[in-house]
Enzyme design. Structure first.
Site, PDB file in Angstrom:
ATOM      1  N   GLY A  33       4.719 -10.411   8.007  1.00  0.00           N
ATOM      2  CA  GLY A  33       4.992 -10.500   7.451  1.00  0.00           C
ATOM      3  C   GLY A  33       4.310 -10.357   6.058  1.00  0.00           C
ATOM      4  N   HIS A  39       3.352  -1.474   5.631  1.00  0.00           N
ATOM      5  CA  HIS A  39       4.315  -1.633   6.840  1.00  0.00           C
ATOM      6  C   HIS A  39       5.734  -0.524   7.426  1.00  0.00           C
ATOM      7  CE1 HIS A  39       2.491  -5.944   5.777  1.00  0.00           C
ATOM      8  NE2 HIS A  39       2.300  -5.798   7.098  1.00  0.00           N
ATOM      9  N   LYS A 151      -5.626   0.195   7.950  1.00  0.00           N
ATOM     10  CA  LYS A 151      -6.282   0.187   6.952  1.00  0.00           C
ATOM     11  C   LYS A 151      -7.144  -1.200   8.033  1.00  0.00           C
ATOM     12  CE  LYS A 151      -5.609  -3.568   4.313  1.00  0.00           C
ATOM     13  NZ  LYS A 151      -5.356  -4.821   4.839  1.00  0.00           N
ATOM     14  N   GLN A 155      -9.723  -3.759  14.133  1.00  0.00           N
ATOM     15  CA  GLN A 155      -8.558  -3.920  14.636  1.00  0.00           C
ATOM     16  C   GLN A 155      -8.090  -2.926  15.653  1.00  0.00           C
ATOM     17  OE1 GLN A 155      -5.546  -6.840  12.936  1.00  0.00           O
ATOM     18  NE2 GLN A 155      -4.117  -4.275  13.050  1.00  0.00           N
ATOM     19  N   VAL A 178      -1.378   3.485   3.398  1.00  0.00           N
ATOM     20  CA  VAL A 178      -0.734   3.667   2.838  1.00  0.00           C
ATOM     21  C   VAL A 178      -0.759   3.088   1.329  1.00  0.00           C
ATOM     22  CG1 VAL A 178       1.925   3.595   1.572  1.00  0.00           C
ATOM     23  CG2 VAL A 178       0.666   4.409   4.068  1.00  0.00           C
ATOM     24  N   SER A 188      -0.606  -8.014   2.173  1.00  0.00           N
ATOM     25  CA  SER A 188       0.177  -8.396   2.239  1.00  0.00           C
ATOM     26  C   SER A 188      -0.748  -9.258   1.237  1.00  0.00           C
ATOM     27  CB  SER A 188       0.720  -8.965   2.870  1.00  0.00           C
ATOM     28  OG  SER A 188       1.338  -8.697   4.348  1.00  0.00           O
ATOM     29  N   ARG A 189      -1.840  -9.969   1.420  1.00  0.00           N
ATOM     30  CA  ARG A 189      -2.690 -10.447   0.422  1.00  0.00           C
ATOM     31  C   ARG A 189      -2.930 -10.079  -1.000  1.00  0.00           C
ATOM     32  NH1 ARG A 189      -5.708 -10.714   5.244  1.00  0.00           N
ATOM     33  NH2 ARG A 189      -6.382 -12.506   6.120  1.00  0.00           N
TER      34      ARG A 189
HETATM   35  P1  AMP Z   1      -0.588  -7.435   9.248  1.00  0.00           P
HETATM   36  O1  AMP Z   1       1.491  -7.755   8.530  1.00  0.00           O
HETATM   37  O2  AMP Z   1      -1.422  -7.352   7.681  1.00  0.00           O
HETATM   38  O3  AMP Z   1      -0.775  -7.914  10.196  1.00  0.00           O
HETATM   39  O4  AMP Z   1      -0.377  -5.362   9.384  1.00  0.00           O
HETATM   40  C1  AMP Z   1       0.611  -5.581  10.330  1.00  0.00           C
HETATM   41  C2  AMP Z   1       0.377  -4.368  10.378  1.00  0.00           C
HETATM   42  O5  AMP Z   1       0.482  -2.785   9.320  1.00  0.00           O
HETATM   43  C3  AMP Z   1      -0.766  -3.732  10.980  1.00  0.00           C
HETATM   44  O6  AMP Z   1      -0.974  -2.852  12.344  1.00  0.00           O
HETATM   45  C4  AMP Z   1      -1.872  -3.229   9.499  1.00  0.00           C
HETATM   46  O7  AMP Z   1      -2.955  -1.969   9.768  1.00  0.00           O
HETATM   47  C5  AMP Z   1      -1.067  -2.361   9.125  1.00  0.00           C
HETATM   48  N1  AMP Z   1      -0.611  -2.433   7.866  1.00  0.00           N
HETATM   49  C6  AMP Z   1      -0.782  -3.219   6.511  1.00  0.00           C
HETATM   50  N2  AMP Z   1      -1.240  -2.176   5.288  1.00  0.00           N
HETATM   51  C7  AMP Z   1      -1.043  -1.035   5.623  1.00  0.00           C
HETATM   52  C8  AMP Z   1      -1.879   0.202   4.776  1.00  0.00           C
HETATM   53  N3  AMP Z   1      -1.048  -0.444   3.563  1.00  0.00           N
HETATM   54  N4  AMP Z   1      -1.200   0.913   5.133  1.00  0.00           N
HETATM   55  C9  AMP Z   1      -0.816   1.279   6.778  1.00  0.00           C
HETATM   56  N5  AMP Z   1      -0.658   0.529   8.196  1.00  0.00           N
HETATM   57  C10 AMP Z   1      -1.297  -1.143   7.339  1.00  0.00           C
END
Ligand code: AMP
Length: 255
Positions: A33, A39, A151, A155, A178, A188-189
């Site tokens: 989220g 995302h 990013k 993971q 991105v 998100s942070r």
């Molecule tokens: P998270 O909500 O942080 O767990 O991220 C969900 C997914 O979005 C994960 O696969 C992240 O690597 C991807 N994600 C988060 N930030 C970015 C970004 N700036 N560019 C591309 N993918 C992202």
């Protein structure tokens, strides 16, 4: 977009749409989220490359080793739903802890090598939580493809390794990072940073992309006011994690 909260609801839907008989492919995008453009790039790809698209929003508590990080993690449910509606995604899966962990996390998956390095070194148990929750999501939806951002490159590598180690029938697909125009990777942070912190944050990517040595990059980041967790080269990739205003940011570049 239909919102579902339990695996049982999904099983009913799967039956009613004849997914298996119609051989419809599913593309899954797991998230926690507080959605942003990073995302959304994953969601758009899942929609384009599959018959059925599913996004999950689940703030997975077991992957947080720091309770304060979990407590302060941005939560923007209404905005997330509005953004997802606009993308045209088919399903949003939003379970509770009790639904995802009927076992109260007594069963878990772990990797005992790469997961202990980089982010895993300072976040004990973090990748156990990530691998476990993604395995659960894969079992619920049996997606043909699942999309993850580069990013979180460590993971992505660990999830790809998991899919191969367990002969999963899900292809783990990496998607490019991105960034804001100033180079800062969307995260998100970032929402927790003050305007002053947001002005400093792009220095992380700038330092990584500078082509300088690891020691020079560390010195630069310290001068910029970051608390460094690590700056490490593994293969042809440079990884870093550093905090500003107590907000932990990560990034990586190929070199
Ligand atoms: P998270 O909500 O942080 O767990 O991220 C969900 C997914 O979005 C994960 O696969 C992240 O690597 C991807 N994600 C988060 N930030 C970015 C970004 N700036 N560019 C591309 N993918 C992202």
């Amino acid at each position: 977009m239909k919102i579902i909260n339990t695996p049982a609801e999904w099983l009913e839907i799967e039956k009613s749409i004849n997914r298996k008989e119609k051989h419809q492919s599913i593309g899954l995008v797991p998230t926690m989220g507080a959605l942003h453009k990073g995302h959304l790039s994953l969601v758009e790809r899942a929609i384009k490359e599959n018959d059925i698209s599913v996004v999950s929003i689940f703030l997975n508590p077991v992957q947080f080793n720091n309770q304060n990080d979990l407590k302060t993690y941005p939560k923007t449910w209404e905005e997330d739903c509005a953004l997802l509606e606009k993308t045209g995604v088919d399903y949003l899966f939003a379970p509770t802890y009790d639904i995802m962990y009927p076992d109260d996390y007594h069963y878990k998956l772990s990797e005992d090598s790469f997961s202990k390095t980089l982010c895993g070194a300072s976040r004990p148990g973090h990748f156990d939580g990530v691998l476990t929750v993604v395995m659960k999501l894969f079992q619920i939806f049996l997606p043909e493809k699942a999309y993850f951002g580069e990013k979180d490159f460590q993971q992505y590598k660990l999830l790809d390794g998991m899919a191969k180690a367990f002969f999963l029938r899900t292809e783990v697909i990496p998607c490019p990072i991105v960034r804001e125009e100033n180079g800062l990777a969307f995260s998100s942070r970032n929402k927790r940073l003050s305007p002053a912190g947001l002005a400093k944050a792009p220095c992380l990517h700038k330092a990584l992309a500078s082509g300088k040595s690891v020691d020079e990059i560390k010195a630069q980041l310290e001068a910029d006011g970051f608390m460094i967790d690590y700056v490490t080269e593994v293969g042809n990739r440079l990884y870093a994690a550093a905090s500003i205003e107590d907000v932990r940011l990560i990034d990586n570049v190929e070199r």
